[in-house]
Write a protein that holds these residues in place. Structure first.
Motif, PDB file in Angstrom:
ATOM      1  N   SER A 263       0.978  -1.237  -0.228  1.00 34.53           N
ATOM      2  CA  SER A 263      -0.195  -0.214  -0.181  1.00 34.53           C
ATOM      3  C   SER A 263       0.695   1.445  -0.342  1.00 34.53           C
ATOM      4  O   SER A 263       2.891   1.449  -0.247  1.00 34.53           O
ATOM      5  N   GLY A 264       0.710   2.340   0.052  1.00 34.19           N
ATOM      6  CA  GLY A 264       1.316   3.832   0.307  1.00 34.19           C
ATOM      7  C   GLY A 264       1.520   3.978   2.109  1.00 34.19           C
ATOM      8  O   GLY A 264       1.716   5.283   2.172  1.00 34.19           O
ATOM      9  N   GLY A 265       1.397   2.947   3.546  1.00 32.06           N
ATOM     10  CA  GLY A 265       1.775   3.240   4.625  1.00 32.06           C
ATOM     11  C   GLY A 265       3.181   3.034   4.744  1.00 32.06           C
ATOM     12  O   GLY A 265       3.732   2.099   3.661  1.00 32.06           O
ATOM     13  N   VAL A 266       3.097   2.980   6.123  1.00 31.52           N
ATOM     14  CA  VAL A 266       4.745   2.876   6.016  1.00 31.52           C
ATOM     15  C   VAL A 266       4.775   1.226   6.747  1.00 31.52           C
ATOM     16  O   VAL A 266       6.023   0.163   6.198  1.00 31.52           O
ATOM     17  N   ASP A 267       4.092   0.564   7.236  1.00 37.28           N
ATOM     18  CA  ASP A 267       3.628  -0.844   7.302  1.00 37.28           C
ATOM     19  C   ASP A 267       4.857  -1.658   5.980  1.00 37.28           C
ATOM     20  O   ASP A 267       5.495  -2.118   6.915  1.00 37.28           O
ATOM     21  N   SER A 268       3.736  -1.662   5.369  1.00 34.13           N
ATOM     22  CA  SER A 268       4.228  -2.423   4.124  1.00 34.13           C
ATOM     23  C   SER A 268       5.407  -2.473   3.336  1.00 34.13           C
ATOM     24  O   SER A 268       6.062  -3.421   2.545  1.00 34.13           O
ATOM     25  N   ALA A 269       5.239  -0.957   3.818  1.00 32.09           N
ATOM     26  CA  ALA A 269       7.048  -0.191   2.782  1.00 32.09           C
ATOM     27  C   ALA A 269       8.137  -0.706   3.588  1.00 32.09           C
ATOM     28  O   ALA A 269       9.104  -0.994   3.154  1.00 32.09           O
ATOM     29  N   SER A 270       8.175  -1.365   4.930  1.00 30.03           N
ATOM     30  CA  SER A 270       8.961  -1.560   5.576  1.00 30.03           C
ATOM     31  C   SER A 270       9.134  -2.823   5.758  1.00 30.03           C
ATOM     32  O   SER A 270      10.267  -3.129   5.919  1.00 30.03           O
ATOM     33  N   VAL A 271       8.123  -3.500   5.405  1.00 33.19           N
ATOM     34  CA  VAL A 271       8.105  -5.017   4.519  1.00 33.19           C
ATOM     35  C   VAL A 271       8.626  -4.893   3.713  1.00 33.19           C
ATOM     36  O   VAL A 271       9.951  -5.844   3.659  1.00 33.19           O
ATOM     37  N   VAL A 272       9.308  -4.307   2.278  1.00 34.46           N
ATOM     38  CA  VAL A 272       9.436  -4.006   0.996  1.00 34.46           C
ATOM     39  C   VAL A 272      10.685  -3.887   1.666  1.00 34.46           C
ATOM     40  O   VAL A 272      12.077  -4.723   1.332  1.00 34.46           O
ATOM     41  N   SER A 273      11.385  -2.200   2.426  1.00 28.55           N
ATOM     42  CA  SER A 273      12.786  -2.160   2.579  1.00 28.55           C
ATOM     43  C   SER A 273      13.594  -3.624   3.275  1.00 28.55           C
ATOM     44  O   SER A 273      14.625  -4.347   2.434  1.00 28.55           O
ATOM     45  N   SER A 274      12.832  -4.619   4.186  1.00 35.99           N
ATOM     46  CA  SER A 274      13.245  -5.728   5.108  1.00 35.99           C
ATOM     47  C   SER A 274      13.434  -7.009   3.697  1.00 35.99           C
ATOM     48  O   SER A 274      13.962  -7.375   3.286  1.00 35.99           O
ATOM     49  N   MET A 275      12.596  -6.987   3.071  1.00 40.29           N
ATOM     50  CA  MET A 275      12.901  -7.620   1.788  1.00 40.29           C
ATOM     51  C   MET A 275      13.629  -7.787   0.977  1.00 40.29           C
ATOM     52  O   MET A 275      14.715  -8.024   0.542  1.00 40.29           O
ATOM     53  N   ALA A 276      14.246  -6.530   0.511  1.00 41.80           N
ATOM     54  CA  ALA A 276      15.164  -6.011   0.174  1.00 41.80           C
ATOM     55  C   ALA A 276      16.983  -6.251   0.701  1.00 41.80           C
ATOM     56  O   ALA A 276      17.637  -6.817  -0.246  1.00 41.80           O
ATOM     57  N   GLU A 277      16.514  -6.195   2.448  1.00 42.65           N
ATOM     58  CA  GLU A 277      17.891  -5.978   2.778  1.00 42.65           C
ATOM     59  C   GLU A 277      17.626  -8.144   2.719  1.00 42.65           C
ATOM     60  O   GLU A 277      19.281  -8.072   2.950  1.00 42.65           O
ATOM     61  N   ALA A 278      17.146  -8.845   2.853  1.00 45.14           N
ATOM     62  CA  ALA A 278      17.177 -10.163   2.906  1.00 45.14           C
ATOM     63  C   ALA A 278      17.883 -10.142   1.175  1.00 45.14           C
ATOM     64  O   ALA A 278      18.049 -11.918   1.175  1.00 45.14           O
ATOM     65  N   LYS A 279      18.080  -9.890   0.217  1.00 42.36           N
ATOM     66  CA  LYS A 279      18.165 -10.024  -1.155  1.00 42.36           C
ATOM     67  C   LYS A 279      17.061 -10.616  -1.684  1.00 42.36           C
ATOM     68  O   LYS A 279      17.897 -11.209  -2.957  1.00 42.36           O
ATOM     69  N   GLY A 280      15.700 -10.542  -1.771  1.00 46.76           N
ATOM     70  CA  GLY A 280      15.544 -11.221  -2.528  1.00 46.76           C
ATOM     71  C   GLY A 280      14.710 -10.688  -3.717  1.00 46.76           C
ATOM     72  O   GLY A 280      14.855  -9.562  -3.274  1.00 46.76           O
ATOM     73  N   ALA A 281      14.253 -11.103  -4.624  1.00 45.20           N
ATOM     74  CA  ALA A 281      13.436 -11.081  -5.904  1.00 45.20           C
ATOM     75  C   ALA A 281      12.100 -10.277  -4.745  1.00 45.20           C
ATOM     76  O   ALA A 281      11.517 -11.625  -4.389  1.00 45.20           O
ATOM     77  N   ILE A 282      11.703  -9.194  -5.512  1.00 42.86           N
ATOM     78  CA  ILE A 282      10.637  -8.210  -4.809  1.00 42.86           C
ATOM     79  C   ILE A 282       9.563  -8.408  -6.246  1.00 42.86           C
ATOM     80  O   ILE A 282       9.806  -7.624  -6.753  1.00 42.86           O
ATOM     81  N   PHE A 307      13.061  -0.188  -4.149  1.00 45.20           N
ATOM     82  CA  PHE A 307      13.940  -1.206  -3.822  1.00 45.20           C
ATOM     83  C   PHE A 307      13.874  -2.247  -5.441  1.00 45.20           C
ATOM     84  O   PHE A 307      13.407  -3.105  -4.582  1.00 45.20           O
ATOM     85  N   GLY A 308      13.159  -1.932  -6.228  1.00 42.95           N
ATOM     86  CA  GLY A 308      13.434  -2.431  -7.761  1.00 42.95           C
ATOM     87  C   GLY A 308      12.538  -3.533  -7.432  1.00 42.95           C
ATOM     88  O   GLY A 308      12.788  -4.372  -7.689  1.00 42.95           O
ATOM     89  N   ALA A 309      11.231  -3.589  -7.124  1.00 46.95           N
ATOM     90  CA  ALA A 309      10.010  -4.625  -7.370  1.00 46.95           C
ATOM     91  C   ALA A 309       9.865  -4.716  -8.743  1.00 46.95           C
ATOM     92  O   ALA A 309       9.229  -3.499  -8.890  1.00 46.95           O
ATOM     93  N   VAL A 310       9.453  -5.706  -8.792  1.00 42.12           N
ATOM     94  CA  VAL A 310       8.463  -6.211  -9.675  1.00 42.12           C
ATOM     95  C   VAL A 310       6.757  -5.450  -9.448  1.00 42.12           C
ATOM     96  O   VAL A 310       7.012  -6.462  -8.536  1.00 42.12           O
ATOM     97  N   HIS A 311       6.559  -4.553  -9.814  1.00 42.99           N
ATOM     98  CA  HIS A 311       4.922  -3.801  -9.431  1.00 42.99           C
ATOM     99  C   HIS A 311       3.690  -4.082 -10.044  1.00 42.99           C
ATOM    100  O   HIS A 311       4.550  -3.517 -11.237  1.00 42.99           O
ATOM    101  N   TYR A 312       3.090  -4.467  -9.263  1.00 47.21           N
ATOM    102  CA  TYR A 312       1.727  -5.256 -10.494  1.00 47.21           C
ATOM    103  C   TYR A 312       0.846  -4.081  -9.931  1.00 47.21           C
ATOM    104  O   TYR A 312       0.641  -3.936  -8.760  1.00 47.21           O
TER     105      TYR A 312
END
Length: 626
Positions: A263-282, A307-312
């Motif tokens: 979404s556009g909120g801090v919660d899901s954005a924080s999760v995305v940033s942590s996914m990027a730290e884990a070096k996984g494709a997003i 964070f370089g996500a493939v975004h739908y």
């Protein structure tokens, strides 16, 4: 994620109705499209529908532990690899699935093994040697589990209430108190269910059933707000960032495609940033609305790019009445949170690309992000200035006389504030989380129905929860009540049913129990200060998300009900004019509902939430009583 079901003879070893169990698992096919399995023995039958996520070849269920127990299980154990290494000191594991780890751990340690689990789960575990059945649920209630006893002494259990009903073994009738809860809260809180005699296993609880004995109910976990010795604030922010990074990394385990609801909120954005730290494709999935005030796609796009996500992306069909019945059928019980519609749609979109999706759910409850928290704390300060009798005498009449100014600017809508100041702290907070206030419910429901309640007050659930919290400060008491009622009964039900309707597994890393326990131990002002919630979460991730993004005004994730129900075309309120389901239920004050429809459509009053509650109850009746 999966669907589980079972039938257990509470009195002996009678034959199990295999056709009934098959009907139950058929009703759960959407939760487990990848396979089906059964176990039958004298007096017991277990069923399973599988959505294969981990060890797709070796995790079929019901699973037979080498030491004798049989497991039907729905969920994910994120620390199963660590647990498996300990178990293999005593038993040689045959698969690399978390299912086997759970089965062997329960066989060895019984319910004590629950304390070792990090994950989300609901299960039935049968022990042939002792003829004992254990039903259990994860700490926060992420995975659902219903149970009921038939008139002839069989226990039924299942992931969804629709499967209980599909058995054909239970006399189905509506529970008046559950109906009252629904119109107050917008959902049916645990442990009740909408049908008489059907219950939910409480979050953080387990129940043991043995033939000829009374059930044993145990609570193995509850949130605790200690507000102990404080970490330095900067240290707390750093620690939270590390904890979420760890939780996200643990929850990214999957043998199938994995993504995230963004979404556009801090919660899901924080999760995305942590996914990027884990070096996984997003892979990120976002849904928006054609109305700017409700649309967060631009903010989500910013995070996806960063964070370089493939975004739908897609746009919610916020004016589609055709979606109402699909959502009502997926929920299984009446459910009046309108954000279930876009949640249903984003899950549908996500399932085209992934089988597992991380979410940002839990941040508002854990870190005090809801607008009601600062309002409640402000009211508490005023309550402390005057004794209850004086407040009731002063603010009670003001609340009764002050008009309901739906059209006015926010600062002029003081009616609910006056009413809250006249009440006790717990009653006022109950009304703050309520979807409809008692005075409005009185206009919806008829006198005959209200007499069947015998004076029952839905607000008592919040009052009791706040009393049990053991917390001293008002914010912690409110958060405890939310974690015991609102979170499992509303927010997690919405996530589970809308995602599983499409065979999609949703995982909320912010609800890792270690993060919940950590948040309960930090000072309230680390979470909420100067009217701003989620303080420590925002400061933990500001370096990754950017100060401008953190400062964005929070937007709601729900269709614009007020406008929708004033349209000339495709207006859900008009369904009520044509439908006989709600009218024939014997519950409603028909003239009161009809007046609300007229007043809302004309613009004389805002009755959108009250009408939505009736619309979704009508849809529940329509989709469950065909």
């Amino acid at each position: 994620m999966c669907g589980i079901a079972g039938i257990f003879d509470l009195g002996g070893v009678r034959d199990i109705d295999r056709a009934a169990l098959k009907r139950m698992t058929d009703a759960l096919a959407h939760r487990g499209p990848d396979g089906e399995g059964f176990y039958f023995a004298p007096g017991v039958g277990l069923g399973h529908r599988r959505l294969a996520i981990i060890d797709r070849e070796g995790g079929a269920q019901p699973f037979h532990a080498q030491t004798g127990g049989i497991l039907t299980y729905n969920g994910e154990i994120y620390n199963y690899e660590k647990l498996s290494r300990r178990l293999q000191e005593n038993v040689r594991l045959k698969t690399r699935s978390d299912t086997e780890v759970l089965a062997e751990g329960l066989s060895r340690d019984g319910p004590e093994f629950l304390h070792k689990l990090r994950g989300m789960f609901a299960f039935g575990f049968y022990e042939p040697d002792t003829h004992r059945l254990i039903l259990a649920r994860d700490r926060l209630g992420e995975r659902p589990l219903y149970y009921a006893e038939t008139n002839d002494g069989f226990l039924l259990f299942a992931s969804e209430i629709s499967a209980i009903a599909a058995s054909g073994l239970l006399d189905i009738s509506l529970d008046p108190r559950a109906i009252a809860d629904y119109f107050y809260y917008g959902y049916v809180p645990d442990p009740k269910a909408i049908y008489r005699g059907v219950y939910k296993v409480p979050p953080g609880g387990w129940i043991a059933f043995e033939r000829g004995k009374s059930p044993r109910h145990e609570c193995y976990w509850r949130p605790v707000f200690t507000n102990g010795p404080a970490l330095a604030y900067d240290e707390a922010a750093e620690m939270l960032r590390a904890e979420l990074d760890d939780a996200v990394k643990a929850q990214m385990m999957s043998d199938v495609p994995l993504g995230v609801f963004l979404s556009g909120g801090v919660d899901s954005a924080s999760v995305v940033s942590s996914m990027a730290e884990a070096k996984g494709a997003i892979t990120a999935c976002t849904i928006g609305f054609d109305e700017t005030a409700h649309d967060e796609r631009a903010a989500a796009r910013e995070i996806a790019v960063k964070f370089g996500a493939v975004h739908y992306e897609d746009e919610a069909r916020a004016d589609s009445t055709a979606l109402i019945d699909r959502v009502a059928a997926a929920m299984g019980e009446p459910f009046a949170d309108a954000s279930a519609l876009p949640s249903f749609q984003v899950a549908e979109i996500a399932r085209r690309h992934v089988t597992v999706a991380l979410t940002g759910d839990g941040g508002d409850e854990i870190f005090a992000g809801y607008r009601r928290y600062p309002f409640f704390l402000g009211e508490e300060k005023l309550r402390r200035l005057a004794p209850a009798p004086l407040r009731a005498a002063l603010f009670g009449p003001l609340g009764a006389l002050y008009p309901k100014l739906d059209w006015a600017p926010q600062f002029l809508r003081a009616k609910t504030t006056f009413q809250a100041l006249a009440q006790s702290s717990a009653q006022a907070y109950a009304d703050a989380v309520a979807i409809n206030l008692p005075s409005r419910i009185d206009l919806l429901l008829n006198a005959d129905f209200k007499r069947t309640l015998g004076g029952y007050r839905p607000a008592s659930l919040i009052e009791e929860a706040m009393e049990r919290s053991g917390a001293e400060d008002p914010l912690s008491r409110a958060q405890y009540a939310d974690l015991m009622t609102w979170l499992p009964g509303r927010m997690l039900v919405k996530v589970d049913r809308t995602s599983m309707a499409h065979g999609l597994e949703a995982r909320p890393p912010l609800l890792d129990h270690r993060i919940v326990e950590w948040a309960g131990a930090i000072p309230p002002e680390y979470k909420l200060q100067y009217g701003q919630g989620k303080r420590v979460l925002k400061d933990a991730f500001v370096s990754r998300l950017g100060a401008d993004y953190i400062a964005r005004k929070k937007q709601g994730f729900a269709p614009p009900l007020r406008q929708w129900m004033r349209q000339a075309q495709d207006n859900p309120a008009l369904r009520l004019n044509a439908s006989q389901h709600w009218r024939e239920s014997g519950l409603f004050n028909e003239s009161g509902v009809d007046a609300m429809i007229r007043d809302h459509r004309s613009g004389r009053a805002d009755c959108a939430q009250e009408l939505w509650s009736v619309i979704m109850f009508d849809a529940f009746l329509r989709t469950t009583r065909r």
